[in-house]
Design an enzyme around this catalytic site. Structure first.
Site, mmCIF file in Angstrom:
data_model
loop_
_atom_site.group_PDB
_atom_site.id
_atom_site.type_symbol
_atom_site.label_atom_id
_atom_site.label_comp_id
_atom_site.label_asym_id
_atom_site.label_seq_id
_atom_site.Cartn_x
_atom_site.Cartn_y
_atom_site.Cartn_z
ATOM 1 N N ALA A 65 1.014 -1.114 -0.050
ATOM 2 C CA ALA A 65 0.155 0.037 -0.237
ATOM 3 C C ALA A 65 1.021 1.371 -0.078
ATOM 4 C CB ALA A 65 -1.007 -0.067 1.063
ATOM 5 N N GLY A 110 0.408 -4.991 0.969
ATOM 6 C CA GLY A 110 -0.583 -4.941 0.059
ATOM 7 C C GLY A 110 -0.503 -5.566 -0.967
ATOM 8 N N GLU A 113 -0.776 -9.295 -0.676
ATOM 9 C CA GLU A 113 -2.044 -9.591 -0.406
ATOM 10 C C GLU A 113 -3.049 -9.730 -1.733
ATOM 11 O OE1 GLU A 113 -2.296 -6.402 2.593
ATOM 12 O OE2 GLU A 113 -3.297 -7.822 3.825
ATOM 13 N N GLU A 133 4.617 -5.094 7.195
ATOM 14 C CA GLU A 133 3.988 -4.073 7.916
ATOM 15 C C GLU A 133 4.376 -3.957 9.200
ATOM 16 O OE1 GLU A 133 2.500 -6.377 6.064
ATOM 17 O OE2 GLU A 133 0.834 -5.558 4.757
HETATM 18 N N1 COA Z 1 4.631 2.945 -0.604
HETATM 19 C C1 COA Z 1 5.250 4.246 -1.136
HETATM 20 N N2 COA Z 1 6.228 4.421 -1.760
HETATM 21 C C2 COA Z 1 6.933 3.348 -2.023
HETATM 22 C C3 COA Z 1 6.446 2.213 -1.564
HETATM 23 C C4 COA Z 1 5.279 1.996 -0.649
HETATM 24 N N3 COA Z 1 5.035 1.003 -0.002
HETATM 25 N N4 COA Z 1 7.424 1.131 -1.716
HETATM 26 C C5 COA Z 1 8.506 1.921 -2.418
HETATM 27 N N5 COA Z 1 8.185 3.148 -2.454
HETATM 28 C C6 COA Z 1 8.802 4.407 -3.185
HETATM 29 C C7 COA Z 1 9.940 4.809 -2.505
HETATM 30 O O1 COA Z 1 9.570 5.768 -1.652
HETATM 31 C C8 COA Z 1 10.861 5.400 -3.685
HETATM 32 O O2 COA Z 1 10.412 6.648 -3.878
HETATM 33 P P1 COA Z 1 11.369 7.871 -4.353
HETATM 34 O O3 COA Z 1 12.183 7.590 -5.498
HETATM 35 O O4 COA Z 1 10.131 8.941 -4.329
HETATM 36 O O5 COA Z 1 11.718 8.159 -2.902
HETATM 37 C C9 COA Z 1 10.526 4.380 -4.887
HETATM 38 O O6 COA Z 1 9.416 3.655 -4.278
HETATM 39 C C10 COA Z 1 11.563 3.305 -4.789
HETATM 40 O O7 COA Z 1 11.771 2.608 -3.653
HETATM 41 P P2 COA Z 1 13.110 2.599 -3.137
HETATM 42 O O8 COA Z 1 12.924 2.266 -1.582
HETATM 43 O O9 COA Z 1 13.988 3.589 -3.223
HETATM 44 O O10 COA Z 1 13.762 1.365 -3.618
HETATM 45 P P3 COA Z 1 14.769 0.194 -3.041
HETATM 46 O O11 COA Z 1 15.264 -0.766 -3.990
HETATM 47 O O12 COA Z 1 15.740 0.826 -2.258
HETATM 48 O O13 COA Z 1 14.024 -0.704 -1.904
HETATM 49 C C11 COA Z 1 11.949 -1.927 -1.090
HETATM 50 C C12 COA Z 1 13.074 -1.504 -2.530
HETATM 51 C C13 COA Z 1 10.810 -2.613 -1.799
HETATM 52 C C14 COA Z 1 12.668 -2.769 -0.236
HETATM 53 C C15 COA Z 1 11.556 -0.781 -0.687
HETATM 54 O O14 COA Z 1 11.058 0.346 -1.190
HETATM 55 C C16 COA Z 1 10.549 -0.830 0.701
HETATM 56 O O15 COA Z 1 10.782 -1.290 1.705
HETATM 57 N N6 COA Z 1 9.225 -0.619 0.417
HETATM 58 C C17 COA Z 1 8.082 -0.466 1.538
HETATM 59 C C18 COA Z 1 7.774 -1.867 1.436
HETATM 60 C C19 COA Z 1 6.381 -1.801 2.400
HETATM 61 O O16 COA Z 1 6.969 -1.414 3.803
HETATM 62 N N7 COA Z 1 5.413 -2.231 2.170
HETATM 63 C C20 COA Z 1 4.326 -2.341 3.016
HETATM 64 C C21 COA Z 1 3.264 -1.343 3.024
HETATM 65 S S1 COA Z 1 2.091 -1.447 4.101
#
Ligand code: COA
Length: 258
Positions: A65, A110, A113, A133
């Site tokens: 999400a 999400g 999910e 989460e």
């Molecule tokens: N919501 C909003 N933005 C998200 C996102 C999410 N769930 N997941 C990734 N993004 C965005 C990042 O903020 C970043 O945006 P920016 O370039 O404007 O800063 C962009 O997507 C790229 O992500 P980034 O974190 O730079 O890539 P990465 O390769 O370093 O890491 C992940 C990848 C997936 C490990 C990391 O993005 C992450 O942990 N995301 C969140 C996952 C999460 O907690 N999901 C559950 C949500 S309830």
């Protein structure tokens, strides 16, 4: 037509691509509303026989999400967000047309999910699955606590949820979370080839298989009764007569969905 989804229809297979690659295809409210609307299209279309859900780019299926929309939500707004997500993902799960997730990278929160609400999953070798989460002080809210236990068992599901750890594609295969792992370049072809076999079967029988399998996890239903009724009702279809006749005449059946 959609702001955050790309759609295409080829040989009765409808592909829905979540298209926010700059945010790793995170599900914001627009994506959720559009998934809701696109599933109405799936239910109502005579052309669509099966569906693939995937994410744009090569890095992520859906990374969760959209966390950017979380800050400032009240308890009530949080419940409503979960309710909407649960409703939309239930619509996917209850679709009479098979929906397969082609998981082409991160399937987190999400996004995981969403993949679990599909009827089954095919992963590329770079796919990663997780419910992170707890890292945010949250729990899964779009049906994940329920479907993860259904799919991989309680012990593995609880460990994934309370550790926030990701698992790789081969572990997901071993857990039974995905049906196949293929090189990324082959992901869409593999998914299409599985669905083209399904599309050659009688669509009413396919829908009844899904309905009966879903009944296993629906406390309001007796799955054996759903199966019995589905089996019985098949005898009232032209497709069943065609299928049995074609077998006896040693020819390929031509199903019309009636
Ligand atoms: N919501 C909003 N933005 C998200 C996102 C999410 N769930 N997941 C990734 N993004 C965005 C990042 O903020 C970043 O945006 P920016 O370039 O404007 O800063 C962009 O997507 C790229 O992500 P980034 O974190 O730079 O890539 P990465 O390769 O370093 O890491 C992940 C990848 C997936 C490990 C990391 O993005 C992450 O942990 N995301 C969140 C996952 C999460 O907690 N999901 C559950 C949500 S309830």
């Amino acid at each position: 037509m959609y702001k955050t989804l790309l759609t295409s229809l080829e040989e009765n297979i409808f592909t829905i691509t979540i298209n926010r690659p700059e945010k790793l295809n995170a599900i914001n409210q627009t994506v959720m509303s559009e998934l809701d609307a696109v599933m109405d299209e799936v239910y109502n279309s005579n052309e669509i026989r099966s569906v693939i859900i995937t994410g744009a780019g090569t890095k992520s299926f859906v990374a969760g999400a959209d966390i950017g929309e979380f800050l400032g939500l009240t308890i009530d707004e949080g419940r409503k967000l979960a309710q909407k997500g649960q409703d939309v993902f239930l619509k996917i799960e209850k679709s009479p047309k098979p929906v397969v997730a082609a998981v082409n990278g991160f399937a987190l929160g999400g996004g995981h999910e969403l993949a679990m609400s599909c009827h089954f999953r095919i992963a590329s070798d770079n796919a990663k699955f997780g419910q992170p989460e707890v890292n945010l002080g949250l729990i899964p809210g779009y049906g994940g606590t329920q479907r993860l236990v259904q799919l991989i068992g309680k012990g593995r599901a609880i460990e994934m949820m309370i550790s926030g750890n990701m698992i790789d594609a081969n572990t997901a295969l071993q857990f039974g979370l995905v049906n196949y792992v293929v090189p990324q370049v082959e992901l869409m072809n593999k998914t299409r080839s599985v669905l083209s076999i399904v599309n050659s079967k009688g669509p009413l029988a396919v829908a009844k298989c899904i309905e009966a399998a879903n009944a296993v996890f629906d406390e309001t239903k007796n799955g054996y009764e759903v199966e019995m009724n589905g089996f019985g009702n098949c005898f009232g279809t032209q497709d069943m007569k065609e299928g049995a006749t074609a077998f006896l005449q040693k020819r390929k059946a031509v199903f019309i969905g009636k």
